[in-house]
Design a protein around this motif. Structure first.
Motif, PDB file in Angstrom:
ATOM      1  N   GLN A   4       0.770  -1.345  -0.022  1.00 51.35           N
ATOM      2  CA  GLN A   4      -0.128   0.022  -0.015  1.00 51.35           C
ATOM      3  C   GLN A   4       0.908   1.191   0.080  1.00 51.35           C
ATOM      4  O   GLN A   4       1.594   1.401   0.976  1.00 51.35           O
ATOM      5  N   ALA A   5       0.922   1.984  -1.046  1.00 52.51           N
ATOM      6  CA  ALA A   5       1.940   3.242  -1.148  1.00 52.51           C
ATOM      7  C   ALA A   5       1.023   4.217  -0.900  1.00 52.51           C
ATOM      8  O   ALA A   5      -0.213   4.274  -1.239  1.00 52.51           O
ATOM      9  N   SER A   6       1.475   5.346  -0.343  1.00 55.05           N
ATOM     10  CA  SER A   6       0.942   6.649  -0.014  1.00 55.05           C
ATOM     11  C   SER A   6       1.797   7.706  -0.157  1.00 55.05           C
ATOM     12  O   SER A   6       3.206   7.462  -0.176  1.00 55.05           O
ATOM     13  N   GLY A   7       1.495   9.090  -0.116  1.00 60.49           N
ATOM     14  CA  GLY A   7       2.409  10.235  -0.102  1.00 60.49           C
ATOM     15  C   GLY A   7       2.713  10.799  -1.189  1.00 60.49           C
ATOM     16  O   GLY A   7       3.215  11.902  -1.014  1.00 60.49           O
ATOM     17  N   GLY A   8       2.117  10.465  -2.392  1.00 57.85           N
ATOM     18  CA  GLY A   8       2.278  11.542  -3.311  1.00 57.85           C
ATOM     19  C   GLY A   8       1.474  12.735  -3.247  1.00 57.85           C
ATOM     20  O   GLY A   8       0.778  12.979  -2.389  1.00 57.85           O
ATOM     21  N   GLY A   9       1.863  13.604  -4.324  1.00 55.88           N
ATOM     22  CA  GLY A   9       1.179  15.146  -4.041  1.00 55.88           C
ATOM     23  C   GLY A   9       1.728  16.023  -5.064  1.00 55.88           C
ATOM     24  O   GLY A   9       2.514  15.667  -6.096  1.00 55.88           O
ATOM     25  N   LEU A  10       1.551  17.268  -4.881  1.00 56.58           N
ATOM     26  CA  LEU A  10       1.945  18.405  -5.701  1.00 56.58           C
ATOM     27  C   LEU A  10       2.958  19.216  -4.703  1.00 56.58           C
ATOM     28  O   LEU A  10       2.448  19.704  -3.773  1.00 56.58           O
ATOM     29  N   VAL A  11       4.125  19.256  -5.366  1.00 55.71           N
ATOM     30  CA  VAL A  11       5.087  19.806  -4.643  1.00 55.71           C
ATOM     31  C   VAL A  11       5.813  20.974  -5.597  1.00 55.71           C
ATOM     32  O   VAL A  11       5.939  20.636  -6.894  1.00 55.71           O
ATOM     33  N   MET A  82      12.447  12.178  -0.821  1.00 57.04           N
ATOM     34  CA  MET A  82      12.532  12.825  -2.312  1.00 57.04           C
ATOM     35  C   MET A  82      13.080  14.199  -1.760  1.00 57.04           C
ATOM     36  O   MET A  82      11.990  14.972  -1.542  1.00 57.04           O
ATOM     37  N   ASN A  83      14.091  14.693  -2.007  1.00 58.68           N
ATOM     38  CA  ASN A  83      14.539  15.992  -1.712  1.00 58.68           C
ATOM     39  C   ASN A  83      15.021  16.787  -3.063  1.00 58.68           C
ATOM     40  O   ASN A  83      15.265  16.040  -4.292  1.00 58.68           O
ATOM     41  N   SER A  84      15.097  18.142  -3.036  1.00 57.61           N
ATOM     42  CA  SER A  84      15.519  18.816  -4.295  1.00 57.61           C
ATOM     43  C   SER A  84      14.885  18.410  -5.501  1.00 57.61           C
ATOM     44  O   SER A  84      15.167  18.117  -6.617  1.00 57.61           O
ATOM     45  N   LEU A  85      13.536  18.374  -5.412  1.00 59.44           N
ATOM     46  CA  LEU A  85      12.644  17.807  -6.452  1.00 59.44           C
ATOM     47  C   LEU A  85      12.708  18.605  -7.802  1.00 59.44           C
ATOM     48  O   LEU A  85      12.718  19.840  -7.615  1.00 59.44           O
ATOM     49  N   LYS A  86      12.469  17.872  -8.970  1.00 60.10           N
ATOM     50  CA  LYS A  86      12.349  18.651 -10.064  1.00 60.10           C
ATOM     51  C   LYS A  86      11.282  18.296 -10.775  1.00 60.10           C
ATOM     52  O   LYS A  86      10.828  17.262 -10.792  1.00 60.10           O
ATOM     53  N   PRO A  87      10.973  19.266 -11.739  1.00 60.82           N
ATOM     54  CA  PRO A  87       9.786  18.953 -12.526  1.00 60.82           C
ATOM     55  C   PRO A  87       9.858  17.577 -13.303  1.00 60.82           C
ATOM     56  O   PRO A  87       9.064  16.789 -13.417  1.00 60.82           O
ATOM     57  N   LEU A 114       3.239  11.752  -8.303  1.00 58.86           N
ATOM     58  CA  LEU A 114       4.004  12.997  -7.677  1.00 58.86           C
ATOM     59  C   LEU A 114       3.921  14.078  -9.013  1.00 58.86           C
ATOM     60  O   LEU A 114       4.352  13.508 -10.159  1.00 58.86           O
ATOM     61  N   THR A 115       3.797  15.240  -8.761  1.00 58.98           N
ATOM     62  CA  THR A 115       3.821  16.200  -9.681  1.00 58.98           C
ATOM     63  C   THR A 115       4.591  17.338  -9.004  1.00 58.98           C
ATOM     64  O   THR A 115       4.243  17.750  -8.055  1.00 58.98           O
ATOM     65  N   VAL A 116       5.647  17.833  -9.856  1.00 55.23           N
ATOM     66  CA  VAL A 116       6.705  18.616  -9.153  1.00 55.23           C
ATOM     67  C   VAL A 116       6.406  19.850 -10.223  1.00 55.23           C
ATOM     68  O   VAL A 116       6.685  19.803 -11.491  1.00 55.23           O
ATOM     69  N   SER A 117       5.846  21.033  -9.716  1.00 53.53           N
ATOM     70  CA  SER A 117       5.788  22.167 -10.406  1.00 53.53           C
ATOM     71  C   SER A 117       6.981  23.181 -10.689  1.00 53.53           C
ATOM     72  O   SER A 117       7.599  23.233  -9.712  1.00 53.53           O
ATOM     73  N   SER A 118       7.175  23.534 -11.648  1.00 54.55           N
ATOM     74  CA  SER A 118       8.366  24.628 -11.738  1.00 54.55           C
ATOM     75  C   SER A 118       8.155  26.012 -11.366  1.00 54.55           C
ATOM     76  O   SER A 118       7.007  26.504 -10.965  1.00 54.55           O
TER      77      SER A 118
END
Length: 118
Positions: A4-11, A82-87, A114-118
């Protein structure tokens, strides 16, 4: 095993997020846990893995220095910090498990976006 995975989102780019994968169903000492991701229109790729015991890890070059994988024995949970996330980290992330003697991963959790916005 069931995952069971969790924790994604928009960052925002440069931000951090931690994914969790809770495992049930088996003793994990002889298992390898992996995190994979699949971006839209691209093949699935391995991001990181950890041999449950003794905790040997692998980190893909594309995320080395930014992502770490760890596990909590008591909670039977694997984490992907996950650190220093990139698009370009934007993808659906999956956790998976395989016995150490298996050729491929045969248990998969549902994906978490996971969505990483610029």
């Amino acid at each position: 095993v069931q995952l069971q995975a969790s924790g994604g989102g928009l960052v925002q780019a440069g931000g951090s997020l931690r994914l969790s994968c809770t495992v049930s169903g088996r003793t994990l000492s002889n298992y390898v846990m992996g995190w994979f991701r699949q971006a839209q229109g691209k093949d699935r790729e391995v991001v990181a893995s950890i041999r449950w015991s003794p905790g040997i890890t692998y980190i893909a070059d594309s995320v080395k220095g930014r992502f770490t994988i760890s596990r909590d024995n008591a909670k039977k949970t694997v984490f992907l910090q996950m650190n220093s996330l990139k698009p370009e980290d934007t993808a659906v992330y999956y956790c998976a498990a395989k016995h150490i003697a298996a050729d491929s991963y045969n248990s998969w959790g549902q994906g978490t976006q996971l969505t990483v916005s610029s």
